[in-house]
Scaffold this motif. Structure first.
Motif, mmCIF file in Angstrom:
data_model
loop_
_atom_site.group_PDB
_atom_site.id
_atom_site.type_symbol
_atom_site.label_atom_id
_atom_site.label_comp_id
_atom_site.label_asym_id
_atom_site.label_seq_id
_atom_site.Cartn_x
_atom_site.Cartn_y
_atom_site.Cartn_z
ATOM 1 N N SER A 56 0.826 -1.214 0.000
ATOM 2 C CA SER A 56 0.000 0.000 0.000
ATOM 3 C C SER A 56 0.857 1.259 0.000
ATOM 4 N N LEU A 57 1.996 1.218 0.684
ATOM 5 C CA LEU A 57 2.912 2.366 0.666
ATOM 6 C C LEU A 57 3.393 2.635 -0.759
ATOM 7 N N LYS A 58 3.781 1.579 -1.454
ATOM 8 C CA LYS A 58 4.273 1.744 -2.824
ATOM 9 C C LYS A 58 3.194 2.314 -3.742
ATOM 10 N N GLU A 59 1.936 2.028 -3.403
ATOM 11 C CA GLU A 59 0.816 2.523 -4.208
ATOM 12 C C GLU A 59 0.320 3.895 -3.720
ATOM 13 N N LYS A 60 0.977 4.407 -2.674
ATOM 14 C CA LYS A 60 0.624 5.696 -2.075
ATOM 15 C C LYS A 60 -0.815 5.693 -1.542
ATOM 16 N N ARG A 61 -1.233 4.553 -1.054
ATOM 17 C CA ARG A 61 -2.539 4.404 -0.413
ATOM 18 C C ARG A 61 -2.291 4.528 1.092
ATOM 19 N N TRP A 62 -2.065 5.762 1.529
ATOM 20 C CA TRP A 62 -1.543 6.050 2.856
ATOM 21 C C TRP A 62 -2.440 5.540 3.986
ATOM 22 N N LEU A 86 5.281 2.446 9.134
ATOM 23 C CA LEU A 86 4.150 3.241 9.602
ATOM 24 C C LEU A 86 4.492 4.734 9.593
ATOM 25 N N ALA A 87 5.715 5.070 9.926
ATOM 26 C CA ALA A 87 6.141 6.473 9.871
ATOM 27 C C ALA A 87 6.017 7.016 8.442
ATOM 28 N N GLN A 88 6.340 6.193 7.460
ATOM 29 C CA GLN A 88 6.196 6.606 6.060
ATOM 30 C C GLN A 88 4.737 6.855 5.707
ATOM 31 N N ALA A 89 3.858 5.986 6.201
ATOM 32 C CA ALA A 89 2.423 6.162 5.926
ATOM 33 C C ALA A 89 1.918 7.455 6.561
ATOM 34 N N TYR A 90 2.335 7.713 7.782
ATOM 35 C CA TYR A 90 1.913 8.949 8.455
ATOM 36 C C TYR A 90 2.434 10.184 7.723
ATOM 37 N N ARG A 91 3.671 10.112 7.239
ATOM 38 C CA ARG A 91 4.195 11.247 6.470
ATOM 39 C C ARG A 91 3.363 11.457 5.214
ATOM 40 N N GLY A 92 2.983 10.364 4.567
ATOM 41 C CA GLY A 92 2.129 10.461 3.378
ATOM 42 C C GLY A 92 0.780 11.077 3.692
ATOM 43 N N LEU A 93 0.287 10.834 4.901
ATOM 44 C CA LEU A 93 -0.987 11.415 5.336
ATOM 45 C C LEU A 93 -0.830 12.853 5.833
ATOM 46 N N GLY A 94 0.417 13.315 5.941
ATOM 47 C CA GLY A 94 0.671 14.664 6.449
ATOM 48 C C GLY A 94 0.568 14.758 7.962
ATOM 49 N N ASP A 95 0.712 13.643 8.653
ATOM 50 C CA ASP A 95 0.586 13.577 10.107
ATOM 51 C C ASP A 95 1.980 13.524 10.739
ATOM 52 N N ALA A 96 2.581 14.691 10.917
ATOM 53 C CA ALA A 96 3.954 14.772 11.408
ATOM 54 C C ALA A 96 4.091 14.242 12.833
ATOM 55 N N LYS A 97 3.088 14.484 13.664
ATOM 56 C CA LYS A 97 3.156 14.037 15.067
ATOM 57 C C LYS A 97 3.251 12.513 15.149
ATOM 58 N N HIS A 98 2.341 11.821 14.479
ATOM 59 C CA HIS A 98 2.370 10.358 14.532
ATOM 60 C C HIS A 98 3.565 9.779 13.780
ATOM 61 N N ALA A 99 4.015 10.461 12.746
ATOM 62 C CA ALA A 99 5.214 10.016 12.032
ATOM 63 C C ALA A 99 6.424 10.073 12.959
ATOM 64 N N ALA A 100 6.535 11.132 13.742
ATOM 65 C CA ALA A 100 7.655 11.261 14.686
ATOM 66 C C ALA A 100 7.576 10.190 15.775
ATOM 67 N N GLU A 101 6.368 9.916 16.263
ATOM 68 C CA GLU A 101 6.201 8.872 17.283
ATOM 69 C C GLU A 101 6.604 7.505 16.724
#
Length: 179
Positions: A56-62, A86-101
């Motif tokens: 799903s990451l490769k397909e950008k289905r965040w 999961l951090a990559q998925a959060y970055r794709g969603l624009g969720d910096a807080k959860h990406a950092a966690e």
């Protein structure tokens, strides 16, 4: 797969092998199909969620990737790969807080795996009660409470009269339930 079309583990294994090199939509869909067939045939195959999430990451289905990767992380809480993805998925969603966690959790688990491997190598074949106690404390210090509980149980079985181990086991069990 042709010899055992009803074997979910075989289907999932093929999908897992295909994901890393899959680039085109057709290749990704083929990998996804094998993974989903494997999961349909064997719902207990926890290892399927990480490659599904990576697909799903490769397909950008965040959002889809995040869901699959959360399931992967829940099923293998001491594997550093799920929070990394999961951090990559959060970055794709624009969720910096959860990406950092997720990134922090990945780094914490990488450190845990390295320290655990080092401890096991030093212990060699003599994994005594003290080694299991060290492994339990290491796991607990990195928030890997399921593994900590198992190691505390082994240490306590080898030293049943140690109230400190029993107390630490109780605390690890309490924290494992809270995860």
């Amino acid at each position: 797969a042709a010899l055992a079309p009803g074997d979910g583990a075989v289907q999932a294994a093929i999908g897992s092998v295909l994901v890393p090199d899959a680039e085109t939509p057709e290749e990704l869909e083929a990998a996804r199909t094998f993974l989903q067939n494997g999961l349909r045939l064997r719902p207990d195959l926890d290892a399927v969620y990480l490659p599904l999430g990576e697909c799903s990451l490769k397909e950008k289905r965040w959002a889809e990737a995040a869901g699959e990767l959360k399931r992967a992380q829940a099923r293998a809480p001491d594997d550093p790969e799920a929070p990394f993805a999961l951090a990559q998925a959060y970055r794709g969603l624009g969720d910096a807080k959860h990406a950092a966690e997720a990134t922090r959790r990945h780094q914490q688990l990488e450190s845990y795996v390295t320290e655990r491997t080092s401890l096991l190598l030093r212990a060699g074949l003599t994994a005594d009660g003290e080694t299991h106690l060290k492994l339990a404390r290491l796991a607990a210090s990195h928030g890997v409470y399921g593994t900590a509980v198992t190691e505390y149980q082994i240490a306590l079985a080898q030293t049943p009269d140690d109230p400190q181990i029993a107390q630490e086991l109780t605390e690890a069990r309490r924290r494992a339930v809270g995860q």
